[in-house]
Design an enzyme around this catalytic site. Structure first.
Site, PDB file in Angstrom:
ATOM      1  CD  GLU A   1     -14.997 -48.394  -0.345  1.00 42.83           C
ATOM      2  OE1 GLU A   1     -15.525 -49.014  -1.232  1.00 42.83           O
ATOM      3  OE2 GLU A   1     -14.777 -47.249  -0.304  1.00 42.83           O
TER       4      GLU A   1
ATOM      5  CE  LYS B   1     -20.521 -49.388  -2.775  1.00 41.26           C
ATOM      6  NZ  LYS B   1     -19.420 -48.426  -3.209  1.00 41.26           N
TER       7      LYS B   1
ATOM      8  CB  CYS C   1     -17.478 -45.818  -1.111  1.00 39.61           C
ATOM      9  SG  CYS C   1     -16.690 -44.450  -2.040  1.00 39.61           S
TER      10      CYS C   1
END
Length: 485
Positions: free
Chosen positions: A249, A306, A358
């Site tokens: 990430e 995301k 994540c």
């Protein structure tokens, strides 16, 4: 008891440690007032979350810049908030199991435990599914139920098992029926572990994970930027024999517009010449609206933004209160924009895959949305925020559950660890050492087909469990009315 339950989760993995806590709570809630039930549950929650998520202090103090007192108070506040949920479970249990038969009490109490976990895990503050009991059973026979009914269904069966023991010791249910219940759950789970729900749809793909091990304290420093870019490039060039190379990430500490022309485009050309697909992560957009993104560098370059943002890390809920408090404490936090629910699947190694960034790997529904069209799962994470704590291990445990639920291989690249490969059985096949600058390679198999859980999802399964218990409850009430109770 709450602190003891923490031992059931990674990195300790004493799965049996869930039983004393669950049994204690159920025994106490059967014979106390609602007020006392809340207090017992709340104190239990303080022990569980206080020992289980203390690592929040590290992110707030070591990397957020807060002083020790402020970081401690914020951590205690967070622990105190999540501790409310076992307390709420206690109140509901006391209210709803009155005058119920023993077996109905067991089912109602088990459903209420999972219902509160479900609400906490999905709905409140964008969801916080940490320390949900189902995750503790990855290496027990109950894991066989995960591809069938997911982590919440697995947790329901676990609570049933614990509560049956309490009623058996209290001689309120037949020992024979209790043994039959236990054998059905645990032997059934063991048998299901041998069931193959998905199948290979192609040849193995060689994948390399790059773990840069960049200290979080200097990661975004302008002086560190060129060294970081050089490191990831060099580590990737050492693995041009792979078909797919994955970075963690925000491995690139710069916006796409800042590195596209002079760094990413030449790197993409070099990778393409070696027949390698690169999967990298970096912030995209502009200063007014920006995303936490994944970019594939291949013949088809695609972006994923995301979708499920981390509250208080990537956006601030409860505005304006939360923003005012954090500004007073001078704790800088991001303000990302969420991507849409359904985005074009990324592709690497010849197959589409599910990308999770994540925190997103903690949500089964996040993975399930498009798993039918994906051959494997990629998770890109930066757990450097939490140092040498239990958080990276807990996070990996949750990622393992996503692989098990969907019957897919999972490749997980992290900045400081734990990077690793997980098979469709939820077990880690290879794992890099924490806090090491390294690469890790393994072969994964593209998979097709859907597990029952992937077809149904958490919402349908939870609704089914609720409907079943409701029917039992209504039948019990009808019987009670006929008997004049």
């Amino acid at each position: 008891m709450g602190a003891l339950m923490t031992l059931a989760f990674a990195p300790y993995d004493f799965a049996w440690a869930v039983f004393p806590g669950l049994m204690f709570l159920y025994a106490a809630w059967r014979c106390c007032s609602a007020r006392r039930a809340f207090l017992i549950g709340y104190l239990f929650g303080l022990g569980l979350f206080g020992s289980g998520i203390w690592w929040v202090f590290i992110s707030v103090h070591d990397f957020g810049g807060a002083d020790a007192l402020s970081a401690s108070l914020l951590t205690l506040l967070l622990v105190g908030v999540w501790a409310v949920f076992p307390g709420i479970t206690g109140i509901l249990t006391v209210k709803l199991i009155k005058s119920a038969t023993a077996w109905l009490r067991i089912c109602i109490a088990a459903l209420l435990w999972i219902a509160v976990e479900y609400f906490r895990g999905y709905w409140l503050l964008n969801g916080f599914p940490w320390l949900q009991i189902g995750y503790s059973q990855l290496y027990t026979p109950l894991a066989g139920f995960a591809p069938l009914i997911g982590v919440y269904g697995l947790g329901f069966l676990l609570t049933i098992s614990a509560f049956v023991l309490v009623e058996t010791f209290g001689r309120r249910i037949s020992v024979k029926l209790a043994v039959l219940c236990w054998l059905s759950i645990w032997i059934g789970g063991a048998a299901l572990q041998h069931r193959q729900w998905t199948h290979a749809i192609g040849e193995p793909i060689k994948v390399t994970l790059v773990q840069g091990n960049i200290n979080q304290g200097i990661k975004w420093s302008p002086e560190q930027k060129l060294d970081t870019l050089r490191l990831y490039k060099e580590l990737s060039e050492q693995n041009w024999d792979s078909q797919v190379i994955i970075w963690p990430e925000t491995a690139i500490p710069a916006f796409l517009s800042q590195v596209k022309q002079h760094y990413l485009e030449p790197l993409a050309e070099e990778a393409l010449a070696h027949g390698v697909d690169l999967v990298v992560s970096l912030p995209t957009g502009d200063r007014d609206e920006y995303f936490n993104s994944v970019l594939t560098l291949s013949d088809m370059q695609t972006l994923y933004h995301k979708n499920h943002l981390l509250p208080f890390g990537e956006y601030l809920p409860l505005q304006p209160l939360s923003g005012w408090v954090l500004n007073k404490l001078q704790i800088p936090l991001g303000s990302f924009t969420a991507g849409t629910d359904r985005q074009t699947l990324l592709k690497a190694g010849g197959y589409a895959f599910i990308a999770t960034i994540c925190y997103e790997d903690a949500f089964g529904e996040q993975v399930n949305r498009q798993i039918a069209d994906a051959a494997y799962i990629v998770n890109m994470t930066n757990d450097a925020w939490f140092g040498a704590s239990s958080e990276p291990y807990q996070h990996m445990q949750m990622a393992q559950m996503r692989a098990l639920e969907t019957g897919r291989y999972l490749a997980r690249a992290t900045n400081t660890g734990l990077s690793g490969f997980v098979g469709p059985d939820g077990r880690i096949s290879k794992q890099a050492e924490m806090f090491s600058t390294t690469t890790l390679s393994d072969s994964i198999i593209p998979m097709g087909g859907l597990t029952p859980y992937a077809r149904l999802g958490d919402n349908v399964i939870f609704a089914g469990l609720s409907g079943g218990v409701l029917v039992l409850y209504l039948l019990g009430r009808v019987k009670a009315v006929k008997l004049g109770v």
